[in-house]
Scaffold this motif. Structure first.
Motif, short mmCIF file in Angstrom:
data_model
loop_
_atom_site.label_atom_id
_atom_site.label_comp_id
_atom_site.label_asym_id
_atom_site.label_seq_id
_atom_site.Cartn_x
_atom_site.Cartn_y
_atom_site.Cartn_z
N MET A 104 -9.03 -19.36 62.03
CA MET A 104 -7.68 -18.72 62.15
C MET A 104 -7.49 -17.34 62.92
O MET A 104 -7.00 -17.14 63.80
N SER A 105 -8.76 -16.67 62.31
CA SER A 105 -9.00 -15.16 62.93
C SER A 105 -9.31 -15.30 64.26
O SER A 105 -9.09 -14.66 65.21
N THR A 106 -10.24 -16.46 64.73
CA THR A 106 -10.73 -16.38 66.06
C THR A 106 -9.62 -16.72 67.05
O THR A 106 -9.68 -16.27 68.25
N THR A 107 -8.72 -17.78 66.45
CA THR A 107 -7.52 -18.13 67.20
C THR A 107 -6.66 -16.80 67.80
O THR A 107 -6.07 -16.64 68.91
N SER A 108 -6.42 -16.05 66.55
CA SER A 108 -5.62 -14.72 67.00
C SER A 108 -6.38 -13.74 67.81
O SER A 108 -5.72 -13.03 68.57
N THR A 109 -7.61 -13.90 67.49
CA THR A 109 -8.33 -13.04 68.47
C THR A 109 -8.32 -13.38 69.97
O THR A 109 -8.10 -12.62 70.88
N SER A 110 -8.34 -14.58 70.10
CA SER A 110 -8.16 -15.19 71.64
C SER A 110 -6.72 -14.94 72.22
O SER A 110 -6.77 -15.00 73.40
N LEU A 111 -5.83 -15.03 71.29
CA LEU A 111 -4.52 -15.02 71.90
C LEU A 111 -3.89 -13.28 72.20
O LEU A 111 -2.96 -13.04 72.38
N GLU A 112 -4.67 -12.61 71.50
CA GLU A 112 -4.56 -10.87 71.67
C GLU A 112 -4.25 -10.62 72.97
O GLU A 112 -3.25 -9.75 73.58
N PRO A 113 -5.04 -10.88 73.93
CA PRO A 113 -4.83 -10.49 75.31
C PRO A 113 -3.62 -10.97 75.93
O PRO A 113 -2.95 -10.37 76.74
N LEU A 114 -3.14 -12.23 75.52
CA LEU A 114 -2.04 -12.77 76.17
C LEU A 114 -0.57 -11.96 75.42
O LEU A 114 0.26 -11.69 76.25
N PHE A 115 -1.02 -11.75 74.00
CA PHE A 115 0.30 -10.95 73.80
C PHE A 115 0.40 -9.66 74.01
O PHE A 115 1.54 -9.03 74.38
N SER A 116 -0.69 -9.06 74.34
CA SER A 116 -0.80 -7.98 75.15
C SER A 116 -0.14 -7.83 76.38
O SER A 116 0.68 -6.90 76.80
N ILE A 117 -0.68 -8.83 77.23
CA ILE A 117 0.01 -9.15 78.51
C ILE A 117 1.61 -9.08 78.53
O ILE A 117 2.61 -8.41 79.27
N LEU A 118 1.94 -10.03 77.65
CA LEU A 118 3.62 -10.22 77.53
C LEU A 118 4.24 -8.85 76.81
O LEU A 118 5.31 -8.62 77.36
N SER A 119 3.51 -8.11 76.07
CA SER A 119 4.18 -7.02 75.53
C SER A 119 4.34 -6.02 76.67
O SER A 119 5.44 -5.31 76.96
N GLN A 120 3.22 -5.79 77.48
CA GLN A 120 3.33 -4.87 78.43
C GLN A 120 4.23 -5.38 79.65
O GLN A 120 5.04 -4.37 80.20
N THR A 121 4.33 -6.63 79.98
CA THR A 121 5.44 -7.16 80.75
C THR A 121 6.92 -6.74 80.38
O THR A 121 7.52 -6.32 81.38
N TYR A 122 7.08 -7.09 79.13
CA TYR A 122 8.14 -6.82 78.56
C TYR A 122 8.87 -5.27 78.68
O TYR A 122 9.79 -5.10 79.15
N SER A 123 7.78 -4.40 78.14
CA SER A 123 8.01 -2.92 78.37
C SER A 123 8.30 -2.61 79.80
O SER A 123 9.02 -1.87 80.05
N THR A 124 7.50 -3.15 80.57
CA THR A 124 7.70 -2.92 82.13
C THR A 124 9.24 -3.21 82.70
O THR A 124 9.96 -2.78 83.39
N LEU A 125 9.43 -4.50 82.11
CA LEU A 125 10.81 -5.17 82.47
C LEU A 125 11.83 -4.21 81.92
O LEU A 125 13.15 -3.85 82.41
N GLU A 126 11.63 -3.58 80.62
CA GLU A 126 12.70 -2.82 80.07
C GLU A 126 12.83 -1.50 80.58
O GLU A 126 14.01 -1.19 80.82
N THR A 127 11.63 -1.02 81.05
CA THR A 127 11.88 0.43 81.76
C THR A 127 12.47 0.16 83.06
O THR A 127 13.49 1.16 83.19
N THR A 128 12.33 -0.70 83.65
CA THR A 128 12.87 -1.18 84.98
C THR A 128 14.26 -1.26 84.90
O THR A 128 15.14 -0.73 85.70
N PHE A 129 14.64 -2.15 83.88
CA PHE A 129 16.27 -2.60 83.46
C PHE A 129 17.01 -1.09 83.45
O PHE A 129 17.99 -1.05 83.88
#
Length: 539
Positions: free
Chosen positions: A1-26
C-alpha cells in the motif's frame, strides 16, 4: 500500500501544481473574483444548481462547436420520387402571383385615362381628337408652352445634348445645373440651394439626410406620401400633431420637453416637418406660427413647398413671400421645379452647411442621374419670367378667386382648400340630412371625447368618417361627365393600403394663369353642373 502511494505521489504533485497554476492564472483575469464568489455561494446554497449550470455550459460549448451547415447526406430523411412523379408534381404546382390581378375598377381607370396628343397646356388635344380645357395639370403659372422658355431650351439642346449621363457627383453636374441652383437661392433669398432630378425623391431624400435614429421629428398628420416615406427611412422617433392645428403642435412640443426633463434624457436633434400647401386637401400652413414655435422650442423646420412654390405670393416665391417671412427662418425649404416652373425635379434651399451636407448624404442626389440640362435652363428661365412678370401671379390669384366663388355656393360640394390655393380639392356631399349640414370642422387638438389625439400614432383620435368606395365612384362619374363636356379634371390619386392615414377621395382642380377668367368660370360651371347631375341621380 505504501509502495502504491509512493508511486502516485509524483502524479498528485503534478496535479496539485497544475491546479495551483490554473487558479493563479484565473484570479489574474478581470472579474474572476466575482465569478469565484458567485460559484462558491451557489454551490454552498444549492450544489445541484452548480451541476446543472456546468451541464448547460458544456451543452452550449458543444452547440457552438457543432457545424450547423452539415447536411445529412445519407438521404434517409428524404422521400424518393421517380421521374414521372417529379414531372406530375411540377405540372400540378401553381406559383403564387407576383401581384393581385387588377380589379374591374382599376382596369377601367387605366383604360379610360385620357391621353394628350402633342404639347400639354391650357387647352390640349386628346387622342380622340377632342380639344379640352385643362384643369388637371399643375401648370399654375402657364409656363408650359411659353415661347421664351422653348427658345432657351432648344438652344440648350443644341449645345448640351439631351441627358446628363451621370449623378451630380460623378461628372453629371454641368454649368447650367450650378446656375439654376444659384438662381433659386437668389430668388428665395437663401445662402444656397441644391437641385434634385426627381420631385418625389427630393423630400424623401432631404429628411433622412439630416434625421437619424434617436432624433425627434414632429410631423403633421396630413403630410403627403413622399414625406411619409422620408420619415420611415430616417428611423427617427416620430411624434404627430393634428392636421394644420398649431395648438396641437404646441401641445406635442410641450409634452416632448416635459418627458425629456422627467426622464433626464439627453438633448437630441429635433425637427418639425410639414407642408406649405398640403397636397392631400389644399390646406395652407400658418408659417409665422410655425416659425414662432420652432424658435420657442428650439426645433429645425423642414417645409415642403412643392405646391406653394410658384403658385402663391406676389411673384410665386411661396409662403415666405405670402406671409412676409424671411426664407432664412426656414431651415430646409423644399420645393418642386415641376409644378410652378413646369420643368422637372425639386430643390432644397437653406444655408451653405445644409446644402453641402446633402451633396454628400442626399441619397437621391448622390445616386440618381442629374436632370437633363435643357430642363435646368427651362427652370432658370421660368424664374426670370416670374421675377419680371408679377402679373402672372395676379392673374392666377384672380382665376382662383373666380373659381372658388362658384364652388363655394354648391350644396353638394365641400371645399377644404385654402382660398388662396390654386390647387382646389372638391369633396362630395351626398343628399342626406347629415351631409347637407354646413361643414364646420371641429378642433382636431381636442376630439369630441375631450381628449387630445395620441402623438405616437398618425391616426387622429376621431378620424373623419366617409365611404371611400362610394365617393370614389361618384367622383369618377363627375370626372367622366366633365370630360364629356370638354373640361379635363382628375380625381386625386392615392396608394390604397400604403398611406399612413386613409385620405378622403376628392376631385383635384388645378387653376392656371394661362386661361382667362372667363374660361376658368366657364370650366368651373361645367364641373359644377357635373356634380349636380351625378349627385342628383342618387336622390
Amino acid at each position: 500500500m505504501s509502495t502504491t502511494s509512493t508511486s502516485l505521489e509524483p502524479l498528485f504533485s503534478i496535479l496539485s501544481q497544475t491546479y495551483s497554476t490554473l487558479e493563479t492564472t484565473f484570479y489574474k483575469l478581470p472579474g474572476s473574483a466575482v465569478v469565484a464568489r458567485y460559484v462558491k455561494s451557489s454551490h454552498q446554497n444549492d450544489p445541484g444548481r452548480t451541476l446543472l449550470e456546468i451541464i448547460l455550459i458544456l451543452f452550449a460549448i458543444r452547440t457552438l462547436l457543432q457545424s450547423r451547415t452539415r447536411a445529412d447526406n445519407s438521404g434517409k430523411h428524404f422521400v424518393q420520387f421517380d421521374e414521372k412523379e417529379i414531372d406530375d408534381l411540377i405540372d400540378d404546382w401553381t406559383p403564387e402571383p407576383l401581384a393581385a390581378p387588377l380589379s374591374a375598377k382599376e382596369q377601367a381607370e387605366l383604360t379610360n385615362s385620357p391621353v394628350i396628343v402633342g404639347a400639354t397646356g391650357p387647352k390640349p388635344k386628346l387622342s380622340n381628337g377632342k380639344t379640352v380645357t385643362n384643369l388637371a395639370s399643375y401648370n399654375f403659372t402657364g409656363l408650359a408652352g411659353n415661347e421664351r422658355v422653348k427658345e432657351r431650351t432648344i438652344e440648350c439642346l443644341v449645345k448640351y445634348g439631351l441627358g446628363s449621363c451621370g449623378p451630380p457627383g460623378f461628372y453629371g453636374t454641368q454649368d447650367v445645373h450650378m446656375q439654376l441652383e444659384q438662381d433659386i437661392a437668389d430668388f428665395l433669398g437663401t445662402e444656397a440651394a441644391i437641385i434634385y432630378a426627381q420631385a418625389f425623391a427630393t423630400i424623401s431624400s432631404v429628411i433622412p439626410a439630416f434625421c437619424k435614429r434617436g432624433d425627434i421629428i414632429v410631423a403633421d398628420r396630413g403630410v403627403n406620401f413622399a414625406i411619409q416615406k422620408g420619415l420611415q427611412i430616417s428611423r427617427s422617433t416620430i411624434r404627430w400633431y393634428d392636421h394644420n392645428d398649431m395648438k396641437s403642435l404646441e401641445q406635442v412640443l410641450e409634452n416632448i420637453e416635459k418627458e425629456r426633463r422627467k426622464k433626464k434624457g439627453p438633448l437630441t436633434r429635433r425637427f418639425i416637418v410639414t407642408e406649405g400647401i398640403f397636397d392631400h386637401d389644399g390646406v395652407m400652413s400658418d408659417l409665422p406660427k410655425l416659425v414662432e414655435l420652432k424658435l420657442k422650442y428650439k426645433y429645425r423646420l423642414i417645409l415642403d413647398e412643392s405646391v406653394s412654390f410658384g403658385s402663391v405670393g406676389r411673384t410665386g416665391r411661396g409662403l415666405t413671400e405670402l406671409y412676409n417671412v424671411p426664407a432664412s427662418q426656414v431651415d430646409m425649404l423644399v420645393g418642386s421645379l415641376a409644378n410652378g416652373l413646369t420643368a422637372c425635379g425639386g430643390f432644397c434651399a437653406g444655408t451653405n452647411i445644409v446644402v453641402n451636407h446633402q451633396r454628400i448624404n442626399g441619397t437621391s442626389f448622390v445616386f440618381s442621374a442629374a436632370m437633363p440640362p435643357l430642363l435646368s435652363v427651362a427652370a432658370s428661365e421660368g424664374i426670370n419670367i416670374l421675377r419680371n412678370t408679377p402679373s402672372i401671379l395676379s392673374t392666377l390669384q384672380e382665376n382662383t378667386r373666380a373659381v372658388r366663388a362658384i364652388f363655394d355656393k354648391v350644396d353638394c360640394i365641400s371645399v377644404p382648400s385654402h382660398p388662396a390655393s390654386p390647387m382646389i380639392h372638391l369633396h362630395v356631399r351626398l343628399p342626406s340630412p347629415t351631409h347637407l349640414l354646413p361643414m364646420v370642422p371641429a378642433s382636431p387638438a381636442l376630439s369630441s371625447s375631450g381628449k387630445p389625439s395620441n402623438p405616437h400614432s398618425p391616426i387622429p383620435r376621431d378620424p373623419e368618417v366617409f365611404d371611400g368606395d362610394l365617393e370614389e365612384r361618384i367622383l369618377q362619374d363627375v370626372v367622366d361627365e366633365a370630360l364629356a363636356q370638354g373640361v379635363m379634371i382628375t380625381r386625386a390619386k392615392r396608394l390604397p393600403g400604403q398611406e399612413l392615414v386613409e385620405v378622403r377621395p376628392s376631385v383635384r382642380i388645378a387653376i392656371t394663369a394661362a386661361l382667362s377668367k372667363k374660361d376658368c368660370e366657364k370650366a368651373a360651371n361645367v364641373v359644377k353642373a357635373a356634380f349636380i347631375k351625378v349627385v342628383g341621380k342618387r336622390r
